[in-house]
Design a protein around this motif. Structure first.
Motif, short mmCIF file in Angstrom:
data_model
loop_
_atom_site.label_atom_id
_atom_site.label_comp_id
_atom_site.label_asym_id
_atom_site.label_seq_id
_atom_site.Cartn_x
_atom_site.Cartn_y
_atom_site.Cartn_z
N PRO A 97 0.87 -1.31 0.17
CA PRO A 97 -0.16 0.14 0.15
C PRO A 97 1.20 1.67 0.07
N ILE A 98 1.64 1.62 -1.32
CA ILE A 98 1.65 2.99 -1.45
C ILE A 98 0.58 4.31 -2.44
N SER A 99 1.43 5.47 -1.75
CA SER A 99 0.67 6.32 -2.23
C SER A 99 1.06 6.12 -3.52
N ALA A 100 0.15 6.79 -4.54
CA ALA A 100 0.26 6.78 -5.93
C ALA A 100 -0.86 7.72 -6.86
N SER A 101 0.18 8.05 -7.50
CA SER A 101 -0.77 9.24 -8.44
C SER A 101 -1.67 9.09 -8.88
N CYS A 102 -2.93 9.37 -8.40
CA CYS A 102 -4.43 9.96 -9.20
C CYS A 102 -4.45 11.63 -10.22
N GLY A 103 -4.75 11.49 -11.29
CA GLY A 103 -5.32 12.65 -12.14
C GLY A 103 -7.12 12.62 -11.79
N VAL A 143 3.57 2.72 5.20
CA VAL A 143 2.19 2.65 4.31
C VAL A 143 1.28 4.23 4.27
N GLY A 144 1.57 4.13 2.91
CA GLY A 144 0.92 5.52 2.11
C GLY A 144 2.02 6.89 1.81
N MET A 145 3.45 5.23 1.56
CA MET A 145 4.76 6.95 1.55
C MET A 145 4.59 7.18 0.18
N SER A 146 4.62 7.24 -0.91
CA SER A 146 4.79 8.00 -2.23
C SER A 146 5.49 6.67 -3.07
N ASP A 147 4.87 6.53 -4.12
CA ASP A 147 6.26 5.49 -4.85
C ASP A 147 7.45 5.61 -5.45
N TYR A 148 7.38 6.97 -5.42
CA TYR A 148 8.62 7.49 -6.15
C TYR A 148 9.69 6.51 -4.77
N ASP A 149 9.53 7.60 -3.47
CA ASP A 149 10.13 7.26 -2.88
C ASP A 149 10.07 5.85 -2.08
N PHE A 150 9.18 5.13 -2.32
CA PHE A 150 9.48 3.75 -2.21
C PHE A 150 10.81 3.36 -3.09
N GLN A 151 11.08 3.34 -4.30
CA GLN A 151 11.45 2.87 -5.22
C GLN A 151 12.80 3.15 -5.28
N SER A 152 12.91 4.77 -4.81
CA SER A 152 13.95 5.05 -4.44
C SER A 152 14.66 3.95 -2.92
N LYS A 153 14.06 4.00 -2.12
CA LYS A 153 14.90 3.40 -1.51
C LYS A 153 14.43 1.98 -0.80
N PHE A 154 13.95 1.24 -2.17
CA PHE A 154 14.53 -0.19 -2.28
C PHE A 154 15.68 -0.23 -2.77
N GLY A 418 3.87 25.37 -14.81
CA GLY A 418 5.34 25.75 -14.97
C GLY A 418 5.87 25.24 -13.28
N PHE A 419 4.88 24.92 -12.85
CA PHE A 419 5.31 25.15 -11.00
C PHE A 419 5.87 22.91 -11.00
N SER A 420 6.91 22.95 -10.05
CA SER A 420 7.65 21.59 -9.39
C SER A 420 6.49 20.88 -9.18
N ARG A 421 6.35 19.81 -9.26
CA ARG A 421 5.44 18.45 -8.96
C ARG A 421 6.29 18.25 -7.25
N THR A 422 4.85 18.63 -6.51
CA THR A 422 4.99 18.16 -5.17
C THR A 422 4.89 17.21 -4.32
N ARG A 423 5.10 16.41 -3.01
CA ARG A 423 4.92 15.60 -3.07
C ARG A 423 3.41 14.54 -2.42
#
Length: 440
Positions: A97-103, A143-154, A418-423
């Motif tokens: 259960p990791i946090s994934a982007s929802c558009g 639980v709930g950590m972002s998917d990008y953060d998980f991939q990096s730490k994994f 043009g804003f940078s992505r926030t987490r």
């Protein structure tokens, strides 16, 4: 980035890049998504592994797949064919259960695949042999950590587990897919690279991302599949038969903003899965109906009668949930203050085009920063924030119309402006409140 014409083809260039990586790294992680690009890369790495006897050279290969719960049946079957396919590779099929982007939803900026509190809503069951909440051994996981953060730490965790000197993560992105991917391999900063390699990015100490097929075209992927008789995700056959444009043939998190336009295909290709998707995330049905129309900021949007773009922004903001509205208001104020007080850098060619327009602005000179521009820029400060902007340079110029499109796209990170992505600001706030309430 200056275009460089090679005397070899993209396949030869890929082999040369693997030669380079294997001279400097003793552990390779193949980041697998179940899509066409990472699928070809996995097959090519195995071909190279056998030909160059990497096992005898002590080079270890790991395959990492992050399962977002909601996939087409063809994708699930393809992933199952690939996980464990090559005996000399180690596999990590992760269902956490990791946090994934929802558009697609105005009420949540992210969603939680494999949510332990809503197991009855899961789109699929956890496959046999997968890593899940009850059997994982990741000391860094929350639980709930972002998917990008998980991939990096994994990848950092796996680097230590394998006791590797250096770990190379092979990511199958191609610059043809998007401007963001092009920027990933053309960044001018050498600090974040491995040496001087532009198709690399530092993750942590001795752990680097590499993009060895960055210059492949869509056609190159399918030539490789045909020439080497590689297995592939047959969802692409269904996409082709359904008339889906090549650029929209994506395999990813089903609720990601890049897949909004093709979300409706679930209704046709897999009605049973579609029924589950509608109940999984708020806004799925609306996005499927209007995802590629002006209702969600795609194609040309028109101004309703009796409105200016500024008044239309106010109208749209008032239709949003309070917490979401606050996110937009904060960033819109930042944009207004930026362009009306300090000013922003624009290409000289754009400045010259708007000199004879209705825009009221003053030129403050050249940018005073260390950024390396590929063309001449001037800092422009607007006297009044524009209501609309010329179509040719619409994305570069500030305007209330641009704000409207940002809202309609459900772009809470305001990347369109043009804003940078926030987490995942909104989701993190909700999760923090939830955890705090649990302690009371």
């Amino acid at each position: 980035m200056k275009k460089v014409y090679l005397s070899s083809n993209v396949f030869t260039a890929f082999i040369e890049r693997l030669n380079f990586i294997c001279r400097h790294f003793d552990h390779i992680i193949v980041s697998f998504s179940g899509g066409k690009d990472s699928g070809v890369m996995l097959e090519l790495v195995h071909m190279y592994y056998q030909k160059e006897n990497l096992k005898e050279r002590g080079i270890k290969i790991s395959v990492f797949y992050l399962d977002y719960e909601g996939n087409y049946r063809e994708t699930q079957e393809y992933v199952q064919r690939c996980i464990g396919k090559f005996n000399d590779f180690d596999y990590y099929h992760v269902c956490l259960p990791i946090s994934a982007s929802c558009g697609i939803s105005m009420f949540q900026s992210t969603w939680l695949p494999w949510d332990p509190e809503n197991e009855e809503l899961w789109l699929n069951e956890i496959p046999d042999g997968a890593i899940h909440l009850k059997n994982h051994k990741f000391d860094f996981f929350e639980v709930g950590m972002s998917d990008y953060d998980f991939q990096s730490k994994f990848c950092q965790w796996l680097h230590l587990k394998k006791r590797a000197n250096r770990t190379a993560i092979l990511v199958g992105i191609r610059t043809q897919e998007s401007l963001n991917r092009y920027n990933a391999v053309t960044r001018t900063s050498t600090f974040s690279r491995f040496g001087t390699i532009p198709w690399s990015h530092k993750v942590s100490h001795n752990v680097f991302n590499f993009y060895p097929i960055y210059d492949w075209l869509f056609e190159d992927i399918w030539v490789a599949n045909a020439k080497f008789n590689f297995d592939y995700n047959h969802l692409y056959d269904l996409y082709f038969q359904a008339g889906v444009p090549y650029k929209n043939m994506r395999v990813a998190n089903p609720f990601h903003q890049c897949g909004v336009q093709s979300l409706k295909l679930y209704r046709v290709l897999e009605p049973n899965t579609w029924g589950k998707l509608v109940g999984r995330v708020n806004g799925a049905n609306f996005a499927s109906l209007y995802g590629d129309t002006k209702a969600m900021g795609y194609r040309g949007i028109s101004l309703p009668d009796g409105h200016t773009w500024k008044s239309y922004v106010d109208f749209l903001l008032n239709t949003l949930p309070e917490e979401v509205r606050k996110i937009y208001v904060k960033k819109f104020k930042t944009s207004i203050n930026y362009w009306l007080k300090s000013g922003g850098a624009l290409p000289v060619s754009v400045v010259n085009q708007i000199k004879n327009s209705y825009f009221k602005f003053e030129i403050l000179g050249t940018p005073k920063n260390n950024r390396r521009y590929k063309q001449k820029y001037e800092v422009v400060r607007f006297i009044e924030y524009p209501d609309d902007a010329p179509n040719k340079n619409f994305r570069l110029l500030p305007s209330y119309k641009r704000m409207c499109i940002t809202i309609l796209k459900n772009d809470t990170s305001c990347q369109y402006m043009g804003f940078s992505r926030t987490r995942d600001e909104l989701q993190k706030k909700k999760e923090a409140i939830k955890k705090w309430n649990a302690l009371l």
